[in-house]
Design a protein around this motif. Structure first.
Motif, mmCIF file in Angstrom:
data_model
loop_
_atom_site.group_PDB
_atom_site.id
_atom_site.type_symbol
_atom_site.label_atom_id
_atom_site.label_comp_id
_atom_site.label_asym_id
_atom_site.label_seq_id
_atom_site.Cartn_x
_atom_site.Cartn_y
_atom_site.Cartn_z
ATOM 1 N N THR A 58 -4.276 -3.827 -5.387
ATOM 2 C CA THR A 58 -5.277 -3.395 -6.368
ATOM 3 C C THR A 58 -5.961 -2.112 -5.901
ATOM 4 O O THR A 58 -6.112 -1.153 -6.666
ATOM 5 N N GLY A 59 -6.378 -2.084 -4.643
ATOM 6 C CA GLY A 59 -7.020 -0.889 -4.099
ATOM 7 C C GLY A 59 -6.077 0.293 -4.039
ATOM 8 O O GLY A 59 -6.468 1.444 -4.287
ATOM 9 N N ALA A 79 -5.241 13.112 -8.043
ATOM 10 C CA ALA A 79 -5.400 14.454 -8.617
ATOM 11 C C ALA A 79 -6.259 15.325 -7.704
ATOM 12 O O ALA A 79 -5.948 16.508 -7.473
ATOM 13 N N TYR A 80 -7.340 14.751 -7.173
ATOM 14 C CA TYR A 80 -8.172 15.523 -6.248
ATOM 15 C C TYR A 80 -7.416 15.818 -4.961
ATOM 16 O O TYR A 80 -7.499 16.941 -4.429
ATOM 17 N N ALA A 81 -6.676 14.841 -4.436
ATOM 18 C CA ALA A 81 -5.928 15.048 -3.191
ATOM 19 C C ALA A 81 -4.969 16.223 -3.313
ATOM 20 O O ALA A 81 -4.876 17.070 -2.408
ATOM 21 N N ALA A 140 0.827 -1.211 0.000
ATOM 22 C CA ALA A 140 0.000 0.000 0.000
ATOM 23 C C ALA A 140 0.858 1.257 0.000
ATOM 24 O O ALA A 140 0.696 2.130 0.859
ATOM 25 N N PRO A 141 1.770 1.387 -0.965
ATOM 26 C CA PRO A 141 2.653 2.568 -0.942
ATOM 27 C C PRO A 141 1.904 3.887 -1.087
ATOM 28 O O PRO A 141 2.281 4.882 -0.462
ATOM 29 N N TYR A 142 0.844 3.900 -1.894
ATOM 30 C CA TYR A 142 0.149 5.172 -2.077
ATOM 31 C C TYR A 142 -0.655 5.542 -0.833
ATOM 32 O O TYR A 142 -0.675 6.717 -0.448
ATOM 33 N N LYS A 177 -4.659 5.748 -6.116
ATOM 34 C CA LYS A 177 -3.718 6.700 -6.718
ATOM 35 C C LYS A 177 -4.207 7.171 -8.077
ATOM 36 O O LYS A 177 -4.187 8.376 -8.385
ATOM 37 N N ALA A 178 -4.683 6.229 -8.893
ATOM 38 C CA ALA A 178 -5.100 6.581 -10.250
ATOM 39 C C ALA A 178 -6.341 7.469 -10.258
ATOM 40 O O ALA A 178 -6.453 8.392 -11.076
ATOM 41 N N LYS A 179 -7.270 7.209 -9.339
ATOM 42 C CA LYS A 179 -8.561 7.882 -9.386
ATOM 43 C C LYS A 179 -8.650 9.149 -8.538
ATOM 44 O O LYS A 179 -9.392 10.073 -8.881
#
Length: 302
Positions: free
Chosen positions: A214-215, A225-227, A78-80, A220-222
């Motif tokens: 997977t999560g 950008a908002y974060a 869970a690096p992200y 990160k992908a979804k």
């Protein structure tokens, strides 16, 4: 007492009162990172508590599934999640309300599990207060975004990798169908987001049926950008889990990231009712059900 002496005494009283109020607004009700587990803060007037929580332009809350705190915190899978938490407030003593999944979703949205103890579907609550209804009644806005839901406003129990049990807002008859959207409708122009959004990944991306990795990749992908946008646009991202992996401890990973969040690890005990109460205080809403007795998060703000 002479007039001169009376004037001095009154001035001292006013000065102390103003200083005390300023301290409460700056530091909150004593609920800091070093607070021992299970020890609640001293009661404070509702107006002071509410003022201690900033009012974001937007809040996005995303809920993942069935992983205990230690499966996420510091995990190489869970690096992200860990990178994101390092950019905001990580709660080291965050807990779900119960098992299994569905009552936790309902509890976070309405301050009560509404008597639900299982994942049976459908559940319908008539006239029950909840965060979505509160926001809309106050002239604000709420939308829930569900990944893999087949159509906007869908009320079915399942479709592909979508499950209604993870979509609490559809259960309440006073939340309009227009607030129940597919995740594909989540805007890329974040200025057009509703006041508060809840996001539910599908059964794979929420880690229910697939791996932590997977999560992590999905988050990160979804939502990265908002974060990053939230950190410069008076907005907030909340990342949390419905429950742990089924243990009696039920400790989960929760992080807040946004412009007014002080980076750090915080050791006060929080749960889903705490999160709901904090959102309600941010927008001046009357806390509902068990959120009314929860202590809002006040020590993480700058």
């Amino acid at each position: 007492m002479t007039v001169k002496r009376l004037t001095v005494v009154l001035a001292a009283v006013v000065t102390l009162g103003v200083a005390g109020g300023a301290y409460a607004l700056q530091h909150g009700p004593g609920n800091g990172p070093d607070q021992s587990a299970g020890r609640g803060p001293d009661p404070v007037p509702a107006a002071v508590t509410a003022a201690a929580v900033p009012r974001p332009d937007h809040v996005v809350l995303v809920m993942f599934e069935n992983k205990k705190y230690s499966s996420i915190n510091g995990s190489s899978s869970a690096p992200y999640f860990n990178s994101l938490a390092a950019q905001g407030a990580k709660f080291t003593k965050s807990f779900a309300i119960t098992h299994p999944s569905q009552p936790n979703y309902i509890a976070l949205f309405s301050g009560s599990a509404q008597g639900v103890t299982d994942d049976s579907c459908p559940r319908t609550f008539t006239g029950k207060e909840n965060l979505g209804h509160q926001l809309i009644a106050a002239g604000l806005s709420f939308t829930g975004y569900s990944e893999a839901m087949p159509s906007d406003g869908y009320t079915g129990c399942s479709s592909g990798t979508y499950r209604r049990k993870h979509n609490s807002w559809v259960d309440f008859d006073n939340v309009p169908a227009a607030s129940n959207l597919r995740y594909s409708k989540f805007p890329t122009d974040f200025t057009t987001l509703p006041t508060v959004s809840f996001v539910t990944p599908d059964m794979c991306n929420d880690m229910h049926d697939c791996s932590v990795g997977t999560g992590d990749t999905w988050l990160k992908a979804k939502l990265d950008a908002y974060a990053q946008w939230a950190k410069t646009h008076n907005s907030l991202l909340i990342v949390t889990f419905d429950e742990d992996s089924g243990t009696s401890v039920n400790q989960i990973f929760t992080a807040f990231v946004g412009q007014h969040v002080k980076v750090g690890s915080y050791a006060e005990t929080i749960n889903h009712y705490t999160v709901l109460r904090t959102i309600e205080d941010a927008y001046g809403l009357t806390p509902i059900n068990n959120a009314a007795s929860a202590t809002p998060i006040t020590d993480i703000w700058q």
